[in-house]
Write an enzyme that holds these catalytic residues in place. Structure first.
Site, PDB file in Angstrom:
ATOM      1  N   LYS A  12       0.837  -1.203   0.000  1.00  0.00           N
ATOM      2  CA  LYS A  12       0.000   0.000   0.000  1.00  0.00           C
ATOM      3  C   LYS A  12       0.879   1.263   0.000  1.00  0.00           C
ATOM      4  CE  LYS A  12      -3.964  -2.142   2.390  1.00  0.00           C
ATOM      5  NZ  LYS A  12      -4.701  -2.148   3.693  1.00  0.00           N
ATOM      6  N   TYR A  52     -12.358  -2.173  -3.081  1.00  0.00           N
ATOM      7  CA  TYR A  52     -12.917  -2.187  -1.725  1.00  0.00           C
ATOM      8  C   TYR A  52     -14.441  -2.143  -1.703  1.00  0.00           C
ATOM      9  CZ  TYR A  52      -8.218  -1.832   0.262  1.00  0.00           C
ATOM     10  OH  TYR A  52      -6.911  -2.083   0.642  1.00  0.00           O
ATOM     11  N   PHE A  60     -15.340   3.869   7.646  1.00  0.00           N
ATOM     12  CA  PHE A  60     -13.952   4.108   7.239  1.00  0.00           C
ATOM     13  C   PHE A  60     -13.758   4.059   5.722  1.00  0.00           C
ATOM     14  CE2 PHE A  60     -14.180  -0.506   8.140  1.00  0.00           C
ATOM     15  CZ  PHE A  60     -13.594  -1.047   7.000  1.00  0.00           C
ATOM     16  N   ARG A  88      -1.966 -14.400   3.912  1.00  0.00           N
ATOM     17  CA  ARG A  88      -2.613 -13.705   5.033  1.00  0.00           C
ATOM     18  C   ARG A  88      -1.938 -14.062   6.358  1.00  0.00           C
ATOM     19  NH1 ARG A  88      -7.223 -10.592   3.867  1.00  0.00           N
ATOM     20  NH2 ARG A  88      -8.120 -10.886   5.928  1.00  0.00           N
ATOM     21  N   THR A  94      -5.530  -7.628  10.440  1.00  0.00           N
ATOM     22  CA  THR A  94      -5.745  -6.273   9.922  1.00  0.00           C
ATOM     23  C   THR A  94      -5.171  -5.212  10.867  1.00  0.00           C
ATOM     24  OG1 THR A  94      -7.802  -7.099   8.963  1.00  0.00           O
ATOM     25  CG2 THR A  94      -7.536  -4.702   9.064  1.00  0.00           C
ATOM     26  N   ARG A 105       2.504  -7.086   9.328  1.00  0.00           N
ATOM     27  CA  ARG A 105       1.806  -5.970   9.984  1.00  0.00           C
ATOM     28  C   ARG A 105       2.248  -5.772  11.430  1.00  0.00           C
ATOM     29  NH1 ARG A 105      -4.041  -7.393   7.272  1.00  0.00           N
ATOM     30  NH2 ARG A 105      -3.942  -5.950   5.493  1.00  0.00           N
ATOM     31  N   ASN A 115      -1.733  -0.123   7.318  1.00  0.00           N
ATOM     32  CA  ASN A 115      -1.174  -1.444   7.643  1.00  0.00           C
ATOM     33  C   ASN A 115      -0.330  -2.049   6.511  1.00  0.00           C
ATOM     34  OD1 ASN A 115      -3.303  -2.071   6.020  1.00  0.00           O
ATOM     35  ND2 ASN A 115      -4.443  -3.250   7.533  1.00  0.00           N
ATOM     36  N   HIS A 118      -1.799  -5.354   1.406  1.00  0.00           N
ATOM     37  CA  HIS A 118      -3.109  -5.940   1.131  1.00  0.00           C
ATOM     38  C   HIS A 118      -2.931  -7.358   0.605  1.00  0.00           C
ATOM     39  CE1 HIS A 118      -7.150  -6.624  -0.404  1.00  0.00           C
ATOM     40  NE2 HIS A 118      -6.555  -7.166  -1.453  1.00  0.00           N
ATOM     41  N   GLU A 129      -9.871  -9.263  -7.776  1.00  0.00           N
ATOM     42  CA  GLU A 129      -8.869  -8.215  -7.561  1.00  0.00           C
ATOM     43  C   GLU A 129      -7.756  -8.284  -8.620  1.00  0.00           C
ATOM     44  OE1 GLU A 129      -7.794  -8.817  -3.432  1.00  0.00           O
ATOM     45  OE2 GLU A 129      -9.789  -8.224  -2.753  1.00  0.00           O
TER      46      GLU A 129
HETATM   47  P1  IDP Z   1      -7.774  -6.841   5.435  1.00  0.00           P
HETATM   48  O1  IDP Z   1      -6.932  -5.828   4.687  1.00  0.00           O
HETATM   49  O2  IDP Z   1      -6.995  -7.455   6.553  1.00  0.00           O
HETATM   50  O3  IDP Z   1      -8.433  -7.850   4.537  1.00  0.00           O
HETATM   51  P2  IDP Z   1     -10.377  -5.579   5.674  1.00  0.00           P
HETATM   52  O4  IDP Z   1     -11.327  -5.783   6.814  1.00  0.00           O
HETATM   53  O5  IDP Z   1     -10.727  -6.185   4.363  1.00  0.00           O
HETATM   54  O6  IDP Z   1      -8.936  -6.019   6.163  1.00  0.00           O
HETATM   55  O7  IDP Z   1     -10.227  -3.998   5.493  1.00  0.00           O
HETATM   56  C1  IDP Z   1      -9.561  -3.468   4.373  1.00  0.00           C
HETATM   57  C2  IDP Z   1      -8.636  -2.364   4.827  1.00  0.00           C
HETATM   58  O8  IDP Z   1      -9.433  -1.287   5.340  1.00  0.00           O
HETATM   59  C3  IDP Z   1      -7.708  -2.738   5.972  1.00  0.00           C
HETATM   60  O9  IDP Z   1      -6.515  -3.363   5.572  1.00  0.00           O
HETATM   61  C4  IDP Z   1      -7.435  -1.393   6.617  1.00  0.00           C
HETATM   62  O10 IDP Z   1      -6.440  -0.678   5.879  1.00  0.00           O
HETATM   63  C5  IDP Z   1      -8.768  -0.686   6.446  1.00  0.00           C
HETATM   64  N1  IDP Z   1      -9.615  -0.856   7.629  1.00  0.00           N
HETATM   65  C6  IDP Z   1     -10.244  -1.983   8.036  1.00  0.00           C
HETATM   66  N2  IDP Z   1     -10.957  -1.777   9.138  1.00  0.00           N
HETATM   67  C7  IDP Z   1     -10.785  -0.488   9.453  1.00  0.00           C
HETATM   68  C8  IDP Z   1     -11.286   0.343  10.518  1.00  0.00           C
HETATM   69  O11 IDP Z   1     -12.033  -0.087  11.394  1.00  0.00           O
HETATM   70  N3  IDP Z   1     -10.880   1.637  10.498  1.00  0.00           N
HETATM   71  C9  IDP Z   1     -10.065   2.131   9.528  1.00  0.00           C
HETATM   72  N4  IDP Z   1      -9.556   1.397   8.523  1.00  0.00           N
HETATM   73  C10 IDP Z   1      -9.928   0.098   8.490  1.00  0.00           C
HETATM   74 MG    MG Z   2      -9.920  -7.590   3.087  1.00  0.00          MG
END
Ligand code: IDP
Ligand code: MG
Length: 157
Positions: A12, A52, A60, A88, A94, A105, A115, A118, A129
């Site tokens: 990212k 997304y 968010f 993963r 996350t 992470r 983080n 992706h 994707e």
């Molecule tokens: P992932 O990247 O581990 O699959 P997802 O739940 O798919 O996590 O969320 C996508 C991205 O959105 C996360 O990697 C993070 O950058 C952001 N994100 C997820 N949850 C939150 C939140 O509660 N607040 C702010 N950003 C979030």
């Molecule tokens: Mg995800």
């Protein structure tokens, strides 16, 4: 029979800015996954929203779209045995505070909003994707990867 999969991985914009591209790629390489596509690009509004889509409507979401467009990403396709779950596992949860020490992470990020990496979460999202960021002819799957050879040997036994 082992499950050969493909997954979409991206460093990212925060990971790129912080100079972590090599470090992150290195972890996937060392694990034994096979890199079959890579490019740096600025994510368009359309790509960001498609990527997304599952988060549309969440509080968010606007910030997430802004974040993924805040600088170039390094987009990749990795192939390998159970690579979706394996990637993963290497990435960690996350929220970096929930991620196990030793994961990308946990080791390289502070907060879930930034983080650094992706990775697709299932076969369907991986294929979806990959198609957002790559054309089929951009995937280079013809060469032999050492770890892949080992898995093929196991299949033959
Ligand atoms: P992932 O990247 O581990 O699959 P997802 O739940 O798919 O996590 O969320 C996508 C991205 O959105 C996360 O990697 C993070 O950058 C952001 N994100 C997820 N949850 C939150 C939140 O509660 N607040 C702010 N950003 C979030
Ligand atoms: Mg995800």
């Amino acid at each position: 029979m082992h499950s050969e999969q493909r997954t979409f991985i991206a460093v990212k914009p925060d990971g790129v800015r912080r100079g972590l591209v090599g470090e992150i790629i290195s972890r996937f390489e060392k694990k034994g996954f096979k890199l079959i596509a890579i490019k740096m690009l600025d994510v368009s509004q359309e790509q960001a929203e498609a990527h997304y889509a599952e988060h549309k409507g969440k509080p968010f979401f606007p910030r997430l779209i802004e974040y993924i467009q805040s600088g170039p990403i390094v987009a990749m396709v990795w192939k390998g045995y159970d690579v979706i779950a394996g990637a993963r596992q290497l990435m960690g949860s996350t929220n970096p505070l929930d991620a196990q020490v030793g994961t990308i992470r946990a080791d390289l990020a502070l907060v879930k909003e930034y983080n650094v990496v992706h990775g697709s979460d299932c076969v369907e999202s991986a294929e979806r994707e990959i198609n957002i960021y790559f054309k089929p002819e951009e995937l280079c799957d013809e060469y032999e990867n050492m770890a892949e050879t080992v898995i093929e040997q196991l299949d033959e036994e």
